[in-house]
Write a protein that holds these residues in place. Structure first.
Motif, PDB file in Angstrom:
ATOM      1  N   ASN A  58      41.511  76.417  -0.478  1.00 57.15           N
ATOM      2  CA  ASN A  58      40.558  75.199  -0.172  1.00 57.15           C
ATOM      3  C   ASN A  58      39.980  74.391  -1.258  1.00 57.15           C
ATOM      4  N   GLY A  59      40.293  73.107  -0.857  1.00 55.43           N
ATOM      5  CA  GLY A  59      39.478  72.212  -1.956  1.00 55.43           C
ATOM      6  C   GLY A  59      40.600  71.574  -2.850  1.00 55.43           C
ATOM      7  N   VAL A  60      41.829  72.159  -2.711  1.00 54.88           N
ATOM      8  CA  VAL A  60      42.690  71.699  -4.063  1.00 54.88           C
ATOM      9  C   VAL A  60      43.411  70.340  -3.441  1.00 54.88           C
ATOM     10  N   GLY A  61      43.214  70.148  -2.086  1.00 56.26           N
ATOM     11  CA  GLY A  61      44.049  68.865  -1.579  1.00 56.26           C
ATOM     12  C   GLY A  61      45.087  69.059  -0.748  1.00 56.26           C
ATOM     13  N   LYS A  62      44.935  70.077  -0.198  1.00 55.77           N
ATOM     14  CA  LYS A  62      46.119  70.793   0.747  1.00 55.77           C
ATOM     15  C   LYS A  62      46.327  69.807   2.133  1.00 55.77           C
ATOM     16  N   THR A  63      45.302  69.770   2.604  1.00 61.54           N
ATOM     17  CA  THR A  63      45.340  68.956   3.950  1.00 61.54           C
ATOM     18  C   THR A  63      45.890  67.302   3.555  1.00 61.54           C
ATOM     19  N   THR A  64      45.296  67.161   2.462  1.00 63.91           N
ATOM     20  CA  THR A  64      45.534  65.615   2.177  1.00 63.91           C
ATOM     21  C   THR A  64      47.203  65.430   1.628  1.00 63.91           C
ATOM     22  N   SER A  65      47.580  66.560   1.032  1.00 66.30           N
ATOM     23  CA  SER A  65      48.837  66.273   0.530  1.00 66.30           C
ATOM     24  C   SER A  65      49.811  66.501   1.730  1.00 66.30           C
TER      25      SER A  65
ATOM     26  N   GLU B 281      40.829  69.171  12.586  1.00 67.27           N
ATOM     27  CA  GLU B 281      40.521  67.786  12.977  1.00 67.27           C
ATOM     28  C   GLU B 281      40.729  66.890  11.959  1.00 67.27           C
ATOM     29  N   GLN B 282      40.475  67.701  10.518  1.00 69.71           N
ATOM     30  CA  GLN B 282      40.921  66.928   9.235  1.00 69.71           C
ATOM     31  C   GLN B 282      42.392  66.460   9.260  1.00 69.71           C
ATOM     32  N   LEU B 283      43.154  67.300   9.816  1.00 71.52           N
ATOM     33  CA  LEU B 283      44.667  67.149   9.651  1.00 71.52           C
ATOM     34  C   LEU B 283      45.166  66.244  10.725  1.00 71.52           C
TER      35      LEU B 283
ATOM     36  N   LEU C 271      50.933  69.016  -7.229  1.00 67.98           N
ATOM     37  CA  LEU C 271      49.963  69.082  -8.344  1.00 67.98           C
ATOM     38  C   LEU C 271      49.011  67.827  -7.895  1.00 67.98           C
ATOM     39  N   THR C 272      47.914  68.195  -7.591  1.00 68.44           N
ATOM     40  CA  THR C 272      46.953  66.937  -6.834  1.00 68.44           C
ATOM     41  C   THR C 272      45.955  66.549  -8.043  1.00 68.44           C
ATOM     42  N   LYS C 273      45.495  65.132  -7.947  1.00 65.90           N
ATOM     43  CA  LYS C 273      44.342  64.826  -8.532  1.00 65.90           C
ATOM     44  C   LYS C 273      44.934  64.705 -10.018  1.00 65.90           C
ATOM     45  N   MET C 274      46.194  64.348 -10.123  1.00 66.70           N
ATOM     46  CA  MET C 274      46.606  63.808 -11.530  1.00 66.70           C
ATOM     47  C   MET C 274      46.013  62.584 -12.032  1.00 66.70           C
ATOM     48  N   ASP C 275      45.316  61.736 -11.137  1.00 69.35           N
ATOM     49  CA  ASP C 275      44.776  60.398 -11.440  1.00 69.35           C
ATOM     50  C   ASP C 275      43.322  60.695 -12.007  1.00 69.35           C
ATOM     51  N   GLY C 276      43.356  60.237 -13.355  1.00 74.04           N
ATOM     52  CA  GLY C 276      42.193  60.397 -13.988  1.00 74.04           C
ATOM     53  C   GLY C 276      41.591  62.004 -14.838  1.00 74.04           C
TER      54      GLY C 276
ATOM     55  N   ILE D 124      53.196  64.895  -7.417  1.00 72.03           N
ATOM     56  CA  ILE D 124      51.894  64.783  -7.835  1.00 72.03           C
ATOM     57  C   ILE D 124      51.140  63.778  -7.063  1.00 72.03           C
ATOM     58  N   GLY D 125      49.994  64.196  -6.811  1.00 78.05           N
ATOM     59  CA  GLY D 125      48.886  63.335  -6.239  1.00 78.05           C
ATOM     60  C   GLY D 125      48.037  62.527  -7.106  1.00 78.05           C
ATOM     61  N   VAL D 126      48.147  61.281  -6.986  1.00 80.03           N
ATOM     62  CA  VAL D 126      47.496  60.285  -7.965  1.00 80.03           C
ATOM     63  C   VAL D 126      46.326  59.473  -7.292  1.00 80.03           C
ATOM     64  N   GLY D 127      45.859  59.995  -6.052  1.00 82.35           N
ATOM     65  CA  GLY D 127      44.651  59.229  -5.542  1.00 82.35           C
ATOM     66  C   GLY D 127      44.434  59.849  -3.997  1.00 82.35           C
ATOM     67  N   GLU D 128      43.636  59.231  -3.240  1.00 82.80           N
ATOM     68  CA  GLU D 128      43.123  59.629  -2.044  1.00 82.80           C
ATOM     69  C   GLU D 128      43.858  59.129  -0.723  1.00 82.80           C
ATOM     70  N   THR D 129      44.622  58.124  -1.087  1.00 81.19           N
ATOM     71  CA  THR D 129      45.195  57.293   0.184  1.00 81.19           C
ATOM     72  C   THR D 129      46.637  57.903   0.352  1.00 81.19           C
TER      73      THR D 129
HETATM   74  P1  GDP Z   1      41.837  71.131   1.068  1.00 78.08           P
HETATM   75  O1  GDP Z   1      40.613  71.852   1.315  1.00 78.08           O
HETATM   76  O2  GDP Z   1      42.708  71.930   0.143  1.00 78.08           O
HETATM   77  O3  GDP Z   1      42.709  70.661   2.397  1.00 78.08           O
HETATM   78  O4  GDP Z   1      41.627  69.657   0.414  1.00 78.08           O
HETATM   79  P2  GDP Z   1      41.412  68.293   0.987  1.00 78.08           P
HETATM   80  O5  GDP Z   1      42.857  67.760   1.369  1.00 78.08           O
HETATM   81  O6  GDP Z   1      40.420  68.109   2.016  1.00 78.08           O
HETATM   82  O7  GDP Z   1      41.207  67.452  -0.274  1.00 78.08           O
HETATM   83  C1  GDP Z   1      39.818  67.682  -1.147  1.00 78.08           C
HETATM   84  C2  GDP Z   1      39.293  66.375  -1.495  1.00 78.08           C
HETATM   85  O8  GDP Z   1      40.383  66.010  -2.774  1.00 78.08           O
HETATM   86  C3  GDP Z   1      39.220  65.209  -0.815  1.00 78.08           C
HETATM   87  O9  GDP Z   1      37.954  64.636  -1.324  1.00 78.08           O
HETATM   88  C4  GDP Z   1      40.488  64.451  -0.963  1.00 78.08           C
HETATM   89  O10 GDP Z   1      40.175  63.164  -0.859  1.00 78.08           O
HETATM   90  C5  GDP Z   1      40.612  65.041  -2.580  1.00 78.08           C
HETATM   91  N1  GDP Z   1      42.101  64.575  -3.171  1.00 78.08           N
HETATM   92  C6  GDP Z   1      43.054  65.336  -2.684  1.00 78.08           C
HETATM   93  N2  GDP Z   1      44.247  64.755  -3.331  1.00 78.08           N
HETATM   94  C7  GDP Z   1      43.784  64.064  -4.478  1.00 78.08           C
HETATM   95  C8  GDP Z   1      44.505  63.375  -5.367  1.00 78.08           C
HETATM   96  O11 GDP Z   1      45.734  63.414  -5.495  1.00 78.08           O
HETATM   97  N3  GDP Z   1      43.752  62.607  -6.238  1.00 78.08           N
HETATM   98  C9  GDP Z   1      42.309  62.282  -5.914  1.00 78.08           C
HETATM   99  N4  GDP Z   1      41.731  61.630  -6.597  1.00 78.08           N
HETATM  100  N5  GDP Z   1      41.803  63.077  -4.842  1.00 78.08           N
HETATM  101  C10 GDP Z   1      42.288  63.816  -4.129  1.00 78.08           C
END
Ligand code: GDP
Length: 298
Positions: free
Chosen positions: A106-113, A142-144, A249-254, A275-280
């Motif tokens: 959780n929290g790594v950005g799985k759903t977002t990815s 719901e998030q997905l 590999l997420t959150k490589m931005d910044g 690689i994830g480079v942002g939230e959109t």
């Molecule tokens: P999950 O718990 O692993 O499913 O994580 P989420 O997909 O909910 O993401 C957790 C937080 O990380 C959210 O606020 C996302 O917007 C943020 N996030 C995910 N991927 C990235 C990324 O590549 N870059 C940035 N800056 N934020 C990200």
């Protein structure tokens, strides 16, 4: 480019130090190598990859009869690239009917990815079905669903606390009925309970083997680059419970810890595919190690 600007902090963290060493030493000696070693380790490249890089660099310096520190830079870049070689990175799931399991804590950005990947595949004209098999975490479904809407793809889910394998079973039926190209499955990432996780993934894989045998299968682990060495440790733990075919590999931005990409590929021999480079939804890029190292030393 986006990659270059996103890597600013990692570049500052590693390359400014390296440049200072190249400029600050008048001869190549043990102190010189030690300084480079320290910078690479501080840059999250990892102890084992760093040792290999240094060994390769020393070898190259010798072979090329290099005497001046500032002539080593290209050789160092080559040595880092060598460490990232894991063979040809295939994106086979883009080519044929497939199931992609996405794992990660959780929290790594799985759903977002998952959402970003769905958007990417959809933009390629593919029919995508999402499976919300992370039934463990409240609101994960719901998030997905929001991401499914954003990407314009269908999602199959279940009640919170329901059997993830049952969701997969339903999702396979839906993927077949809709003649989907890719079934993307978000799964629960309970690393603190490795036995449960292993059993759950085994159960899911059994269902896929039985119900969807002609679909090519991938398992991608999502890791958060900002956690540095923790990301590497997580990858190792997931590799112990299931066969991983790639990494997101997420959150490589910044982040200043982008060097972790080198450590991961070198130590695990599993390719970072994205690689994830942002939230959109557009902020997911295919990863090219060569381009990455070039961007670092740009
Ligand atoms: P999950 O718990 O692993 O499913 O994580 P989420 O997909 O909910 O993401 C957790 C937080 O990380 C959210 O606020 C996302 O917007 C943020 N996030 C995910 N991927 C990235 C990324 O590549 N870059 C940035 N800056 N934020 C990200």
């Amino acid at each position: 480019s986006r990659l270059v600007s996103g890597l600013t902090k990692t570049r500052d963290n590693i390359v400014s130090g390296i440049d200072a060493v190249f400029g600050g030493f008048s001869q190549i000696d043990e102190d010189f190598y030690e300084e480079i070693e320290e910078i690479l380790i501080m840059g999250d490249i990892g102890v084992s990859a760093t040792e290999n890089i240094l060994e390769s660099l020393k070898q190259k310096v010798k072979e090329n009869h290099i005497k001046k520190p500032d002539e080593c830079k290209e050789l160092l870049i080559e040595s880092i690239k060598e460490q990232m070689q894991v063979g040809e990175t295939a994106y086979r799931f883009e080519e044929e009917k497939s199931v992609v399991l996405i794992v990660g804590v959780n929290g790594v950005g799985k759903t977002t990815s998952v959402g970003k990947l769905a958007g990417k595949l959809k933009a390629q004209g593919k029919k995508v079905v999402l499976a919300a098999a992370d039934t463990f975490r409240a609101a994960a479904g719901e998030q997905l669903k929001e991401w499914a809407n954003r990407a314009g793809v269908d999602m199959i889910g279940g009640q919170e606390g329901s059997d993830p394998a049952a969701v997969i079973y339903d999702a396979v039926a839906a993927a077949k009925a809709r003649n989907a190209d890719v079934l993307l499955c978000d799964t629960a990432g309970r690393l603190h309970n490795k036995k449960n996780l292993m059993e759950e993934l085994r159960k899911i894989n059994r269902i896929l083997e039985k119900e969807y045998p002609d679909a090519y299968r991938e398992t991608l682990v999502v890791l958060d680059a900002t956690t540095g060495q923790n990301a590497l440790a997580q990858a190792k733990q997931f590799a112990e419970v299931t066969d991983l075919t790639g990494i997101i590999l997420t959150k490589m931005d910044g982040t200043a810890k982008g060097g972790i990409a080198v450590a991961i590929q070198s130590e695990l021999q599993i390719p970072v595919k994205y690689i994830g480079v942002g939230e959109t939804i557009d902020d997911l890029q295919k990863f090219d190690p060569e381009e990455f190292v070039n961007a670092l030393f740009d």
